[in-house]
Design an enzyme around this catalytic site. Structure first.
Site, PDB file in Angstrom:
ATOM      1  CE1 TYR A 106      -4.014   1.207  -0.829  1.00  0.00           C
ATOM      2  CE2 TYR A 106      -3.497   2.803   0.855  1.00  0.00           C
ATOM      3  CZ  TYR A 106      -4.257   2.412  -0.220  1.00  0.00           C
ATOM      4  OH  TYR A 106      -5.246   3.225  -0.695  1.00  0.00           O
ATOM      5  NE  ARG A 159      -7.850  12.043  -3.509  1.00  0.00           N
ATOM      6  CZ  ARG A 159      -8.017  11.683  -2.270  1.00  0.00           C
ATOM      7  NH1 ARG A 159      -8.345  12.552  -1.372  1.00  0.00           N
ATOM      8  NH2 ARG A 159      -7.906  10.416  -1.882  1.00  0.00           N
ATOM      9  CE  LYS A 177      -7.329   2.286   1.064  1.00  0.00           C
ATOM     10  NZ  LYS A 177      -7.933   3.328   1.837  1.00  0.00           N
ATOM     11  CD  GLU A 248      -9.856   3.935  -1.039  1.00  0.00           C
ATOM     12  OE1 GLU A 248     -10.725   3.446  -0.298  1.00  0.00           O
ATOM     13  OE2 GLU A 248      -8.947   4.657  -0.610  1.00  0.00           O
ATOM     14  CG  ASP A 249      -7.589   7.191  -3.626  1.00  0.00           C
ATOM     15  OD1 ASP A 249      -7.920   7.660  -2.518  1.00  0.00           O
ATOM     16  OD2 ASP A 249      -6.480   6.647  -3.809  1.00  0.00           O
ATOM     17  CG  ASP A 271     -10.885   4.205   3.711  1.00  0.00           C
ATOM     18  OD1 ASP A 271     -11.290   4.017   4.869  1.00  0.00           O
ATOM     19  OD2 ASP A 271      -9.680   4.237   3.413  1.00  0.00           O
ATOM     20  CG  ASP A 272     -10.409   8.540  -0.153  1.00  0.00           C
ATOM     21  OD1 ASP A 272      -9.304   8.044   0.105  1.00  0.00           O
ATOM     22  OD2 ASP A 272     -11.085   8.231  -1.151  1.00  0.00           O
ATOM     23  CG  ASN A 411      -0.558   9.634   3.867  1.00  0.00           C
ATOM     24  OD1 ASN A 411       0.167   9.620   4.823  1.00  0.00           O
ATOM     25  ND2 ASN A 411      -1.809   9.196   3.900  1.00  0.00           N
TER      26      ASN A 411
HETATM   27  P1  NAD Z   1      -8.192  17.126  -0.917  1.00  0.00           P
HETATM   28  O1  NAD Z   1      -7.556  17.447  -2.206  1.00  0.00           O
HETATM   29  O2  NAD Z   1      -9.631  16.734  -0.902  1.00  0.00           O
HETATM   30  O3  NAD Z   1      -8.039  18.396   0.085  1.00  0.00           O
HETATM   31  C1  NAD Z   1      -6.884  19.167   0.253  1.00  0.00           C
HETATM   32  C2  NAD Z   1      -7.279  20.446   0.954  1.00  0.00           C
HETATM   33  O4  NAD Z   1      -6.083  21.163   1.325  1.00  0.00           O
HETATM   34  C3  NAD Z   1      -8.095  21.423   0.126  1.00  0.00           C
HETATM   35  O5  NAD Z   1      -9.173  21.912   0.906  1.00  0.00           O
HETATM   36  C4  NAD Z   1      -7.137  22.581  -0.166  1.00  0.00           C
HETATM   37  O6  NAD Z   1      -7.793  23.834  -0.272  1.00  0.00           O
HETATM   38  C5  NAD Z   1      -6.289  22.554   1.084  1.00  0.00           C
HETATM   39  N1  NAD Z   1      -5.003  23.247   0.953  1.00  0.00           N
HETATM   40  C6  NAD Z   1      -4.184  23.337  -0.121  1.00  0.00           C
HETATM   41  N2  NAD Z   1      -3.126  24.105   0.175  1.00  0.00           N
HETATM   42  C7  NAD Z   1      -3.263  24.500   1.461  1.00  0.00           C
HETATM   43  C8  NAD Z   1      -2.485  25.285   2.340  1.00  0.00           C
HETATM   44  N3  NAD Z   1      -1.339  25.828   1.935  1.00  0.00           N
HETATM   45  N4  NAD Z   1      -2.932  25.484   3.587  1.00  0.00           N
HETATM   46  C9  NAD Z   1      -4.080  24.921   4.024  1.00  0.00           C
HETATM   47  N5  NAD Z   1      -4.861  24.161   3.220  1.00  0.00           N
HETATM   48  C10 NAD Z   1      -4.451  23.946   1.962  1.00  0.00           C
HETATM   49  O7  NAD Z   1      -7.338  15.990  -0.279  1.00  0.00           O
HETATM   50  P2  NAD Z   1      -7.752  15.018   0.923  1.00  0.00           P
HETATM   51  O8  NAD Z   1      -8.354  13.765   0.432  1.00  0.00           O
HETATM   52  O9  NAD Z   1      -8.518  15.777   1.936  1.00  0.00           O
HETATM   53  O10 NAD Z   1      -6.310  14.626   1.451  1.00  0.00           O
HETATM   54  C11 NAD Z   1      -5.440  15.619   1.979  1.00  0.00           C
HETATM   55  C12 NAD Z   1      -4.202  14.954   2.508  1.00  0.00           C
HETATM   56  O11 NAD Z   1      -4.554  14.093   3.579  1.00  0.00           O
HETATM   57  C13 NAD Z   1      -3.468  14.083   1.480  1.00  0.00           C
HETATM   58  O12 NAD Z   1      -2.089  14.317   1.556  1.00  0.00           O
HETATM   59  C14 NAD Z   1      -3.764  12.683   1.912  1.00  0.00           C
HETATM   60  O13 NAD Z   1      -2.687  11.806   1.646  1.00  0.00           O
HETATM   61  C15 NAD Z   1      -3.949  12.844   3.399  1.00  0.00           C
HETATM   62  N6  NAD Z   1      -4.783  11.775   3.975  1.00  0.00           N
HETATM   63  C16 NAD Z   1      -4.308  11.121   5.067  1.00  0.00           C
HETATM   64  C17 NAD Z   1      -5.034  10.097   5.616  1.00  0.00           C
HETATM   65  C18 NAD Z   1      -4.507   9.407   6.839  1.00  0.00           C
HETATM   66  O14 NAD Z   1      -3.515   9.797   7.360  1.00  0.00           O
HETATM   67  N7  NAD Z   1      -5.128   8.402   7.354  1.00  0.00           N
HETATM   68  C19 NAD Z   1      -6.240   9.704   5.047  1.00  0.00           C
HETATM   69  C20 NAD Z   1      -6.723  10.401   3.943  1.00  0.00           C
HETATM   70  C21 NAD Z   1      -5.981  11.446   3.416  1.00  0.00           C
END
Ligand code: NAD
Length: 554
Positions: A106, A159, A177, A248-249, A271-272, A411
């Site tokens: 993964y 995504r 997954k 997913e994604d 899941d996201d 991530n």
């Molecule tokens: P997304 O694209 O839906 O959201 C990203 C958000 O970040 C948007 O609202 C954007 O406006 C904001 N953003 C961009 N630049 C910014 C800045 N400089 N300051 C503040 N906000 C800013 O993505 P997502 O699905 O919400 O995922 C975001 C991150 O979280 C990814 O890196 C993903 O890998 C991580 N994630 C981690 C886990 C986990 O740890 N379990 C699970 C899911 C997602």
């Protein structure tokens, strides 16, 4: 509960093919472990070298080869080939070496594998449903060789992790997954079906790549896209009526809409949004055991208002409401900064999912300024923007709190808002830290801090197992809630003492079992279960969990 609805057992060897066909069927192939008797009765004599190996010896051979691979992508390719050859051995190896192999099967390596999918492709795994299949998706689903599908993980590749639009290359994600469902929660491999919903891609590099394997067209949008997804979801109800669909994604434009559209109509979750939310809530519960504070007294500032951030806020609001706050009181404790700055009422550029968290407040652009005016007890990063928790931001949150809660969830590791070393170092070890990707332990004076990884794999496999075993017809927020609590309960005082907000990966199967029990129980309490549960649910769940041992031949 055993009314024929339980998780499918492996196909009996008596129904399995013989000879060469048997060696090419990964679900029943044992390779060099076929016994003398099996070699005689199943037409295998001469097709294998003379010596009969034990599974332990096979594991030894796999590990020797695995460790000679020069890089992680080669390790991924090697494990994929093993999966295609001998499924039982693949899961035995992965389950025995989970902390080492999770980052290969993964994130982060699966992301690299998706980027190169068309180039490292050997053979298909899963089902590819494309926009060209409009009008006949049910027929495509019927081509899948297993009838009792209980879990579908589907992506449209828009995504993929933090990597953006990878089109049909995203197939690595549902495949990965589903491997985690089996490795982390013991869901039988035959229950799972990975699906790529290929609606095209807007990734020009892929469209120009001669080896790209998906539809060579721009993404479907609007009504045509919605019609295709609707046909897909309805086809699943027809062909696999007891299957849970995990989205997913998907890109933001579709993820929230589809969740809202289908969550009360079919058995589904995202899941996201929801898995991430539950794993973060579990981390908060653990953090509050350290600070001794109550969830309802927290003020949380999220950096990133996408699927992950707003998903977490939504579940935190539900959890606070469960503890007596009104919706507006609870939402008022969650604040957001997105790419433009603080999310406030006066902004007219906010997407629908951010509006519940737009408060009456003066706008400020910089994150450190937002920290100074919101004065959060917890700072949660889900922005995909590396390093935005800089010294100024961390100092600001540490000056407000004795034990600041700092989660850098983005991530892969290179995208984390700050590193574990920075969070601990800049706060003299006061930070209560968790991350999305793994960080090595940090030594600070005579303290050794082991940061916990808020990996979704702690939640979704157990939730899926609980849904499958209870025959739940819907997946609800209450189930994710119960899952978060069950996960937090698995964190020991010793884990907390070293700063870990999650149990170690080596205990993930046990954590998944507890989550499955909690989810199945919730399904019953809320009237959503269709399978009666036995009194001793813990033992029942344990008895249903897949073990990667070879089935005895007749
Ligand atoms: P997304 O694209 O839906 O959201 C990203 C958000 O970040 C948007 O609202 C954007 O406006 C904001 N953003 C961009 N630049 C910014 C800045 N400089 N300051 C503040 N906000 C800013 O993505 P997502 O699905 O919400 O995922 C975001 C991150 O979280 C990814 O890196 C993903 O890998 C991580 N994630 C981690 C886990 C986990 O740890 N379990 C699970 C899911 C997602």
């Amino acid at each position: 509960m055993s009314d024929g609805t339980q998780v499918s057992p492996p196909a009996p060897v008596s129904e399995a093919p013989r000879g060469e066909d048997l060696l090419h069927n990964p679900a029943v192939n044992k390779g060099t472990a076929f016994t003398e008797e099996e070699r005689n009765t199943l037409g295998l004599r001469g097709l294998l070298p003379a010596r009969v190996c034990s599974q332990d010896e096979q594991v030894m051979r796999v590990m020797e080869n695995y460790r000679t691979k020069p890089n992680d992508l080669e390790k991924y390719v090697y494990l994929t080939a093993l999966h295609d050859r001998n499924e039982t051995l693949f899961y035995r190896v992965v389950m025995e070496h989970l902390p080492e192999m999770m980052p290969i099967i993964y994130t982060p390596t699966v992301g690299e594998a998706c980027q190169h999918y068309g180039h490292i492709y050997r053979r298909a795994r899963g089902l590819f449903v494309s926009a060209r299949d409009r009008g006949k998706i049910a027929d495509v689903l019927r081509n899948w060789p297993v009838e009792n599908v209980r879990l579908i993980v589907v992506t449209d590749g828009e995504r993929i992790l933090g990597l953006g639009d990878l089109g049909a290359n995203g197939m690595g994600i549902p495949v990965g997954k589903l491997s985690l469902y089996t490795a982390c929660a013991g869901v039988h491999p035959s229950c799972g079906l990975p699906i790529m919903l290929d609606v095209g891609t807007n990734n020009e590099t892929l469209l120009d790549d001669l080896l790209y394997l998906g539809l060579g067209q721009k993404r479907l949008r609007g009504q045509a896209y919605d019609d295709l997804v609707e046909e897909f979801v309805m086809a699943v109800q027809e062909v696999f009526p007891r299957a849970l669909i995990q989205f997913e994604d998907f890109g933001n434009v579709n993820a929230f809409r589809l969740l809202k559209k289908y969550r009360d109509r079919v058995c589904t979750f995202n899941d996201d949004v929801q898995g991430t939310a539950a794993v973060a809530l579990a981390g908060l519960y653990s953090a509050l055991r350290i600070t001794g504070d109550r969830l309802i007294d927290q003020r949380i500032l999220f950096a990133g208002a996408g699927e992950a951030g707003t998903g977490i806020a939504d579940i935190v609001v539900s959890a606070m409401m469960d503890n007596g706050l009104s919706h507006s009181e609870a939402a008022g404790r969650c604040w957001f900064v997105d790419s433009k700055g603080l999310v406030v009422k006066s902004r007219d550029d906010l997407q629908e999912h951010k509006r519940p968290y737009a408060h009456e407040h003066e706008f400020c652009e910089a994150l450190a300024d937002a920290v100074r005016c919101v004065r959060p007890t917890a700072l949660i990063g889900a922005s995909g923007q590396p390093g935005i928790f800089d010294r100024d931001v961390v100092d600001a949150v540490a000056s407000i709190n004795d034990r600041p809660i700092i989660f850098a969830l983005s991530n892969p590791t290179s995208k984390a808002e700050c590193t574990a070393e920075q969070a601990y170092g800049w706060t003299d070890g006061r930070a209560i830290f968790a991350s999305g990707s793994p960080f090595d332990p940090v030594t600070l004076g005579d303290r050794r801090l082991v940061p916990g990884q808020g990996n979704n794999a702690y939640i979704f496999p157990g939730v899926g197992l609980g849904v499958v075993l209870s025959g739940a017809t819907r997946v609800t927020d209450e189930m994710f809630f119960a899952a978060a609590r069950a996960l937090a309960d698995q964190v020991s005082t010793a884990d907390l003492d070293q700063g870990s907000l999650y149990p170690p990966l080596s205990r993930i199967r046990h954590a998944s079992q507890s989550i499955a029990v909690a989810v199945a129980r919730m399904a019953h309490e809320t009237g959503l279960a269709t399978i009666e549960i036995p009194g001793d649910l813990e033992s029942y769940v344990a008895s249903q969990m897949y073990e990667p041992t070879y089935a005895a031949s007749p």
